[in-house]
Design a protein around this motif. Structure first.
Motif, short mmCIF file in Angstrom:
data_model
loop_
_atom_site.label_atom_id
_atom_site.label_comp_id
_atom_site.label_asym_id
_atom_site.label_seq_id
_atom_site.Cartn_x
_atom_site.Cartn_y
_atom_site.Cartn_z
N ALA A 31 0.81 -1.21 0.00
CA ALA A 31 0.00 0.00 0.00
C ALA A 31 0.85 1.26 0.00
N ALA A 32 0.21 2.38 -0.34
CA ALA A 32 0.88 3.68 -0.31
C ALA A 32 1.31 4.01 1.11
N ASN A 33 2.28 4.88 1.24
CA ASN A 33 2.81 5.33 2.53
C ASN A 33 3.17 4.14 3.42
N PHE A 49 4.36 1.41 5.97
CA PHE A 49 4.73 1.39 7.37
C PHE A 49 5.60 0.16 7.61
#
Lengths: 106, 249
Positions: A68-70, A72
């Motif tokens: 996914a974007a960003n 973690f």
């Protein structure tokens, strides 16, 4: 420069295993999605993450288009003595970002 | 008589029941994302907003901080009191509208478009200062027409599916729409990070999503209709704690 959040425990005792949590702003464009004009948006993702503690690699990860974007990331490391933590994200289109944080032990 | 009262009680719409934030209905993992600033991806935008707050812009080389000082004190509770009346345009305005107006008229900077990263970042940063503050719409009689217009829009059936907001979010809140629990639709955490968007978005973007969902034609960004719906929703959520910047699935 992409915005980055890096979370390191405030007080660390020598020999303790600590968790480092990182978050970086990145679109992670998969390369499979059609854009508004119907053409496929070219892939633009992070490819590799490396964490070094005083030149020793303590954690590394490879990214794939399904992430996914960003993204973690969280990893643990054992801290015997203080040092410098160097975090590096590399990606498509020449993306290369390095952040350093000083880690001190009580 | 007693039985009638009981009957009336169990048929009350969700709005009259206990106010429940969408946070309560999220998966534990998503709740954990929001609960801690170190894992909340919206904090990336907040960081950006914090930088914008104190960087000079426009002809006068003024920053937000030049007038407002530290946001931690001057912006505390501000987001919980919007939409508010705007004297200049003689209309209600939302927080993003106010920031955009300040930007062009007082700073003399290029306008910040709706849903642009800069405006979202500043709204998130200002909104964060109200986290935990109870929503308390201003008792301004000039806002009353907007609130009643919002209430009417909320109850009005629209789109090819011929559904109103109230039919899902009042009548069927807490029940399921496919895999997800229908929330009571309280605007407690905007702008918020939505996992579906993989980014930050405003309440207007969320409303737009619901409107295209029922196959209605959405209003343009910044339309008075959106402000009216927001005014109504904020009035409906009075007393709830602000969560900005929230995370939603």
């Amino acid at each position: 420069m992409a915005r980055v959040l890096i979370n390191i425990p405030r007080e660390i005792r020598a020999g303790e295993t600590i968790a480092i949590r990182t978050l970086i702003q990145h679109a992670m464009e998969s390369g499979y999605r059609p854009g508004a004009d119907g053409n496929v948006v070219p892939r633009d993702i992070l490819r590799r993450f490396t964490a070094r503690f005083d030149d020793e690699v303590v954690f590394a990860a490879e990214f794939s288009p399904a992430i996914a974007a960003n993204p973690f990331l969280s990893f643990t490391m054992n801290v015997v003595a203080g040092g410098t933590l160097t975090l590096r994200w590399e990606g498509d289109n020449g993306f290369d970002q390095t952040e350093t944080r000083r880690i001190t032990v009580a | 008589m007693k039985r009638l009262a009981l009957l009336a009680l169990c048929c009350l719409p969700a709005a009259a029941q206990e106010l429940r934030s969408g946070f309560e209905d999220m998966a534990r993992e998503t709740q954990a994302l929001q609960r801690e600033d170190a894992t909340n991806p919206a904090m990336l935008w907040v960081q950006e907003g914090e930088a914008l707050w104190s960087s000079p812009a426009g002809a006068n080389a003024q920053s937000c901080a030049s007038c407002h000082g530290a946001a931690e004190t001057s912006m505390r509770g501000v987001a919980a009191r919007y939409p508010a009346w705007d004297e200049a345009s003689a209309a209600p305005t939302d927080l993003a509208g106010r920031i955009a107006q300040c930007r062009t008229e007082r700073q003399g900077a290029p306008p910040l478009e709706r849903e642009s990263p800069g405006l979202l970042a500043l709204s998130a940063y200002v909104g964060l200062q109200s986290r935990g503050v109870a929503i308390s719409p201003p008792a301004d009689p000039r806002l009353a027409p907007a609130m009643s217009q919002g209430a009417a829009l909320y109850a009005e059936r629209r789109g090819q599916l011929d559904l109103s907001c109230a039919q899902c979010h009042d009548d069927n809140a807490g029940r399921r729409l496919a895999g997800s629990t229908i929330p009571q639709a309280h605007p407690t955490g905007y702008p918020l990070y939505r996992l579906e968007w993989q980014g930050l978005g405003s309440l207007q973007r969320r409303l737009r999503g619901c409107m295209t969902g029922v196959r209605a034609e959405p209003f343009r960004y910044g339309a008075p209709e959106y402000i009216a719906i927001e005014a109504f929703l904020m009035g409906r959520a009075t007393g709830m704690a602000m969560e900005t910047p929230a995370v939603r699935p």
